[in-house]
Design a protein around this motif. Sequence first.
Motif, PDB file in Angstrom:
ATOM      1  N   SER A 659     -16.876  33.012  50.986  1.00 56.88           N
ATOM      2  CA  SER A 659     -16.240  33.783  49.926  1.00 56.88           C
ATOM      3  C   SER A 659     -16.859  33.459  48.567  1.00 56.88           C
ATOM      4  O   SER A 659     -16.772  34.240  47.635  1.00 56.88           O
ATOM      5  CB  SER A 659     -14.742  33.514  49.903  1.00 56.88           C
ATOM      6  N   CYS A 660     -17.525  32.295  48.461  1.00 54.95           N
ATOM      7  CA  CYS A 660     -18.096  31.930  47.169  1.00 54.95           C
ATOM      8  C   CYS A 660     -19.260  32.856  46.816  1.00 54.95           C
ATOM      9  O   CYS A 660     -19.680  32.949  45.680  1.00 54.95           O
ATOM     10  CB  CYS A 660     -18.558  30.485  47.166  1.00 54.95           C
ATOM     11  N   ASN A 662     -19.019  36.028  47.066  1.00 56.30           N
ATOM     12  CA  ASN A 662     -18.463  37.278  46.565  1.00 56.30           C
ATOM     13  C   ASN A 662     -19.091  38.493  47.233  1.00 56.30           C
ATOM     14  O   ASN A 662     -19.598  39.381  46.565  1.00 56.30           O
ATOM     15  CB  ASN A 662     -18.706  37.397  45.062  1.00 56.30           C
TER      16      ASN A 662
ATOM     17  N   THR B  83     -17.904  22.203  49.291  1.00 55.76           N
ATOM     18  CA  THR B  83     -17.272  22.433  47.989  1.00 55.76           C
ATOM     19  C   THR B  83     -15.903  21.767  47.949  1.00 55.76           C
ATOM     20  O   THR B  83     -15.409  21.275  48.964  1.00 55.76           O
ATOM     21  CB  THR B  83     -17.063  23.932  47.717  1.00 55.76           C
ATOM     22  N   GLU B  87     -15.280  24.496  51.663  1.00 55.32           N
ATOM     23  CA  GLU B  87     -16.202  25.508  52.167  1.00 55.32           C
ATOM     24  C   GLU B  87     -17.617  24.924  52.218  1.00 55.32           C
ATOM     25  O   GLU B  87     -17.978  24.082  51.391  1.00 55.32           O
ATOM     26  CB  GLU B  87     -16.180  26.708  51.205  1.00 55.32           C
ATOM     27  N   ASN B 138     -20.053  21.243  42.355  1.00 52.28           N
ATOM     28  CA  ASN B 138     -19.052  22.311  42.254  1.00 52.28           C
ATOM     29  C   ASN B 138     -19.432  23.350  41.219  1.00 52.28           C
ATOM     30  O   ASN B 138     -19.174  24.533  41.399  1.00 52.28           O
ATOM     31  CB  ASN B 138     -17.685  21.715  41.962  1.00 52.28           C
ATOM     32  N   ASN B 142     -20.242  27.363  41.987  1.00 48.95           N
ATOM     33  CA  ASN B 142     -19.291  28.315  41.443  1.00 48.95           C
ATOM     34  C   ASN B 142     -20.009  29.332  40.565  1.00 48.95           C
ATOM     35  O   ASN B 142     -20.403  29.047  39.454  1.00 48.95           O
ATOM     36  CB  ASN B 142     -18.218  27.568  40.641  1.00 48.95           C
ATOM     37  N   THR B 143     -20.151  30.532  41.093  1.00 47.92           N
ATOM     38  CA  THR B 143     -20.921  31.544  40.368  1.00 47.92           C
ATOM     39  C   THR B 143     -20.273  31.917  39.047  1.00 47.92           C
ATOM     40  O   THR B 143     -20.934  32.364  38.129  1.00 47.92           O
ATOM     41  CB  THR B 143     -21.079  32.821  41.219  1.00 47.92           C
TER      42      THR B 143
END
Lengths: 688, 151
Positions: A659-660, A662, B83, B87, B138, B142-143
């Motif tokens: 899910s990261c 997107n 993460t 995940e 992290n 994290n986009t």
Amino acid sequence: MGQYLDVFIDEAREHIQTLNDSVLILEQTPDHSDTINEIFRAAHSLKGISGSMGFTRLQRLTHDMESVFSEVRDNRLKVDPDLVDVLFQCLDAIEGYIEKITETQSEGEEDHEDIIEKLNGFLGTPSDSGAGKNPVQSNSLQNTASMLKLEEIELEALKEAEEDGMTPYSVTVHIDPTCLLKSVRAFMLFKALEGKSEIIKIYPSVEDIEDEKFEFEFSMILICELTEEELTKTVLGISEIEKADIEKIDTANYQVKSEKNETKQENEQPEQPGSTPAEQEKKSENKPAGSRPKGKTVVNHSVRVDIEKLDDLMNLVSELIIAKNAIIATGEDIYAESRNSAKARLYKQQMEYVERITSSIHESVMRVRMVPIESVLNRFPRMIRDISKKLDKEIQLIITGEDTELDRTVIDEIGDPLMHMLRNAADHGLEMPDEREKNGKPRLGTIWIEASQQGENVIIRVRDDGAGINVEKVRKKALEKGQITQEEASFMSDEDVIQLLFKPSFSTAEKVSDLSGRGVGLDVVKSKIEGLGGDVMVETEYGAGSTFIIRLPLTLAIIKALMVHINEEVYAIPLGLVSIVEVVPQSDVQYIQDRPFIHLRDEVIPLIYMREYFHLPEAVLSEDDSLVIVIVRKGTKSLGIVVDGYIGQQEVVVKPIGSCMNPPKVISGSTILGNGDVALILDANALI
Amino acid sequence: MEIRDELRLITMNVGREIYGIDIFCVDSIIKPVKITPVPLVDDCFLGVINMRGTVIPVISMRRKLEFEDCEIGEEARILVLRTEDGELVGALADSVHDVLLVEPEKYSEELPESIRNRAFISGVIREDDQLVTVLNVNAVLNTLERAESGI
């Protein structure tokens, strides 16, 4: 106690559901005697199990409720709307207790005095409180024992045994009311008596005793060689057995059971109207178990299994399918080299066999996880009843196809969206009775829930015969809210306008009620259903009603999919929406306003080129190359998905996709192919 | 990053620089396998791979750190990172080295003014004559935070 608690909660919920259903029926047909008996049984069992778990507040409330039902059953109390209201309050309170117990393992401090008072109000003034203690004791004793009337033939057996030097006894066993495992004590007693005696008759039945479906006493008629003293010693030797009434049976003067006799017993059954709360503990244990009508015991050959264990099993099956696909993929190459050898043929046969078995295992495991949708729908009749009271509308709910099965995970999630749609239908859909009459409709509005399975999908239709959706009103509202422009408003088709209802914060109800219409609603419903891999649509006719159609996949974990190529990658399109694959010459594609369409069997279908959609380089095609188009259908809408080629159908295991990252909505997951590569799952639903 | 008594880092080459990642964030290190591209996602994601039956996304460290792309060579490895939410995400590096044991005094959180992608970086280590940039896993994964780093 933990494991018993789970069983208790499950059972209590079942009883509450039965009670809710039955009281609803009672409200419609107040003298339905089967229902009254049903209610009484459920209330009685509920009281029994709460008592045995030590939930005294719950026990007290159910006890008083049971007393009311008992009065109703004996025709001393008429069912009227007031009573039904109180009963529902009572059921809500009981449900509250169960919720609390589920969360905290304790029933909490709430006494619900007001409800108990109201219940007791129906029972008349408490007249003989306190005095009832001892007489009831003996009465009840007489009652369980009296359920044990011997038949002629049994009496003969007793007489024969007597001649062989055995003694017949009537034994009534009283178990300590604080005992948590009554059935275990009973079982120990049976064990102790085994070999020394023969049980001729027992009440309640052994099954009921094993299922703890009895109060704190049960009676037996048995023959044994023991003296009365020895027998007493054996019985009282079991711990937590408080007392045993043992009596020799005088076979010579025994009165054989007759129908008349039994009915008399039932009618004479003593009732203590208006018990005070203080007294109830005593009374509940004395409540004769024999007063329970002899319902047919349904033997359920089922096992309760933790859903986690099923998930594990499902994961293993998934792995197996992946491994199988891998073996087949490697095998195909070997097979291709020596197609005609005997070994290759044998391999092919065996592989086909393995494939069939894995499919069967998968289907079996899937079926285990399937639950009838009834478990979700059965709470709605009660809800509709409450809503109809609240809104002053006359509403009937007709449910069909409640035996349609869905995966457990889907079932768990679908309740809330359905509830929301029902509320919508009742609140916004159906008109007030007067208005309905004015429009030439019956005063009674109807809402239908129709569930059915169609291929790989389950369709749930929530239909009402209400006012329908006023498309113009929606259009105006959307314009006012600035969700569409003036220009859009005038060009939008009715269908597209209706779709606006699913946009966040859109409510057309002029008056906001506390039932629905706060603007959170259909958008949440839609996103929830889409999250489950399904979709929702509306059909409406102004003045005649609306239908919400929910489509859900049968399962989530393993699906059948059409495998296609797009730019050298393999994609899986779930078969749920796929209608057909067409191979057409490029020249068949026509353009309307620069958008590609195809004309197929009197239908003009818009096309989406997946390469273009995914921003991939355009396919290099020579002029006579054909286009491979996957036609998908959702309700009345169709769409052609242009891919590079198709491979065939396959069972695929759905794996989540990070899910990261997107990922776009159209990529709903992934799967692992036979060669170990990852293929993406293309959710055609998001394209339509 | 919280500085423990000693810091254990997995170090990797990206371009001509050396980056370090706290060993506690690394699940495993695998050789590159076939990466299935995922359309319409952020450029730095190369796609998804099958890691022992689990499908995980793979980030290109080169793209993430704004280097030029290059061929995936023999030395290239995918670091599987975990993460905060548990995940798994793969990070493709040009090559991966041994575990580096860092004494606290060699670690500094003060970064030179001119450094880009500040949000990804938790500190710098001077090890002999080498500089190792320590990444904040992290933040890298994290986009959303990527946008803020452009400041």
